[in-house]
Scaffold this motif. Sequence first.
Motif, short mmCIF file in Angstrom:
data_model
loop_
_atom_site.label_atom_id
_atom_site.label_comp_id
_atom_site.label_asym_id
_atom_site.label_seq_id
_atom_site.Cartn_x
_atom_site.Cartn_y
_atom_site.Cartn_z
N MET C 1 69.25 51.69 58.90
CA MET C 1 67.96 52.03 59.52
C MET C 1 67.48 53.41 59.06
N THR C 2 68.43 54.37 59.07
CA THR C 2 68.02 55.70 58.61
C THR C 2 67.64 55.66 57.14
N ARG C 3 68.39 54.82 56.39
CA ARG C 3 68.06 54.67 54.98
C ARG C 3 66.65 54.13 54.83
N PHE C 4 66.33 53.14 55.69
CA PHE C 4 65.01 52.51 55.67
C PHE C 4 63.93 53.56 55.92
N LEU C 5 64.16 54.36 56.98
CA LEU C 5 63.16 55.38 57.33
C LEU C 5 63.05 56.42 56.23
N ARG C 6 64.21 56.71 55.60
CA ARG C 6 64.16 57.69 54.52
C ARG C 6 63.30 57.16 53.36
N LEU C 7 63.43 55.87 53.11
CA LEU C 7 62.61 55.25 52.05
C LEU C 7 61.12 55.36 52.38
N VAL C 8 60.79 55.03 53.65
CA VAL C 8 59.39 55.14 54.06
C VAL C 8 58.90 56.56 53.89
N GLY C 9 59.76 57.51 54.34
CA GLY C 9 59.38 58.92 54.24
C GLY C 9 59.16 59.35 52.80
N ARG C 10 60.03 58.86 51.92
CA ARG C 10 59.90 59.22 50.51
C ARG C 10 58.56 58.74 49.95
N ASP C 11 58.23 57.48 50.26
CA ASP C 11 56.97 56.94 49.75
C ASP C 11 55.77 57.66 50.32
N LEU C 12 55.87 57.99 51.62
CA LEU C 12 54.75 58.70 52.24
C LEU C 12 54.56 60.06 51.58
N ARG C 13 55.68 60.74 51.37
CA ARG C 13 55.57 62.07 50.78
C ARG C 13 54.96 61.98 49.38
N VAL C 88 71.11 49.28 50.16
CA VAL C 88 69.99 48.78 50.96
C VAL C 88 69.51 47.46 50.36
N PRO C 89 69.39 46.39 51.18
CA PRO C 89 68.88 45.14 50.60
C PRO C 89 67.45 45.32 50.08
N LEU C 90 67.15 44.57 49.03
CA LEU C 90 65.85 44.72 48.38
C LEU C 90 64.71 44.36 49.33
N GLU C 91 65.00 43.42 50.26
CA GLU C 91 63.98 43.05 51.24
C GLU C 91 63.55 44.27 52.06
N ALA C 92 64.54 45.09 52.44
CA ALA C 92 64.23 46.28 53.22
C ALA C 92 63.43 47.27 52.39
N VAL C 93 63.75 47.34 51.10
CA VAL C 93 62.98 48.22 50.22
C VAL C 93 61.52 47.80 50.20
#
Lengths: 90, 239, 221
Positions: C1-13, C88-93
């Motif tokens: 989950m934290t990985r997921f949020l980190r991914l979202v954060g990265r894209d937002l940034r 991280v599964p690709l679906e989550a990405v």
Amino acid sequence: MLFGTGEPFLPMSEFLAMGGYAAFVWPSYGVAALIMVGLLAATLKSLRSGEATLRALEGSRPARRRRDRAPASASASAVNAPAVSEVREG
Amino acid sequence: MHRFANPARFQRLATAILPWSAGATVVLLVVGLYFSLFASPPDYQQGDTVRIMYIHVPAAWMSLFVYTNMAIAAACGLVWKHPLADLFAKAAAPVGAGFTAICLITGSLWGAPMWGTWWVWDARLTSVLILFFLYLGYMALVNAFDDPQRGMRAGNVLLLVGIVNVPIIKFSVEWWNTLHQPASVMRMDGPTVAAPMLVPLLIMAVAFTLYFVTVVLLRLRAEIVQRRIQTMRLTQAAE
Amino acid sequence: MTRFLRLVGRDLRLALRQGSDASIAVMFFVLCVVLFPFGVGPEPNILARIAAGVIWVAALLASLLSLERLFQTDYEDGSLELLALSPVPLEAVVLAKTLAHWLVTGLPLIVAAPILAVLLNMDTAGFGTLVLTLAIGTPLLSLIGGIGAALTLGARRGGVLLSLLILPLYIPVLIFGAGAIDASLHGLTPRPHLLLLAGLLAAALPLAPWAGAAALRQAVE
């Protein structure tokens, strides 16, 4: 008799008139025929040209593994399935 | 290249089937045309325009039938990586799009005298139009990659997404239509299909199906030939 | 989950650093709607009648704008392959990137929509439904669009192709979205439309990332 049993003989002009709807009935059949024949023609054309290219390629390459087959596939008589269905393995 | 054993077996099968399917297509088309143009009565309400139905309705059936087949093939291609399944979807798409176009054009030609307009935003016409766009999208996607394999794989995913969407689109369009269409202009039920009309309809439907089989077999052959050309060019370039 | 949020954060940034995507989508949205009065005439009744449809169609087009680059940059610089190899599964990405896309382009549209509704003389009775339909509908647009972006990755003329593939699939969303607003403008309940829209979202939430991941695997392979 040509137009089915029991029906009165229909004059050609009346048949072509389609009860006044000729302008809609005939284009419908025409468009369907055009699309279906066109698709078939395009398919056959690409198949023929592809087979011709394949034969040219097979004729031009130095036959190594298939030396025995090379003359047959290069000759114009082997137009159809046998030439195409040959398997290249490896 | 290592998968070419399978297409070879297909080629033998196709050689066996093709003469029969082609012959049956011609015979059934001739019989079907005879029945639909001569040996069937004009409709008591729609007159001779009902003869458009014998083209229009089978074409509509085929447009869905072909798309369903392509989606099944796409699933097989994705799950089992069967090379023929990929090729089948690619080969069938133009034929399906052709039938969809026939359905749309003849529907328009039927609508002009019956409804007094070439096009109505009727639920059925609209969903067939969207199906046509799905076909065009698939064909554009498959041909948009330099690597044909990648194009077909992407196309397979799109087909599966599309087949999930087809019922949703159908339902939503019907719902939208009942909300917006002033339900008076037309009798959408069409003619009540009586036995003398059912005969040409069914014959034409079978004839269209056989036409589809014939043309797809030929197209598959052409695709296989193209792939062999490609591999030969690659090996020649490598030598 | 934290990985997921980190991914979202990265894209937002990344999106905010470039700073253009969000503002361009909104500007396109506004301009697209503003064109309509010039096309159909300034008569308030006509504008009020077509407002719901115009705003929704403009929203569809605006959400298409930046879709092409959803995976493009990551694909080109190779980070997509790293992501595919990561635990991280690709679906989550896919879901994370779609979420970031929605936050950047979808959310601003929801804010801008009521202002456009005022410009088009829409009855205030429809404002609540307008915002609600966009709130349910724009995530759907991003989810469906994500599939298209994954499919056209590496294709010739990917952007045009993307819209050709995706717009037909947008039609149900458009129907229910604009239908809900129309219903509440006519004094009917928009509930069935909204429920159907929510149902589509519930179905797309697991299915779209799955399909998108399947498409990405073909691209990365």
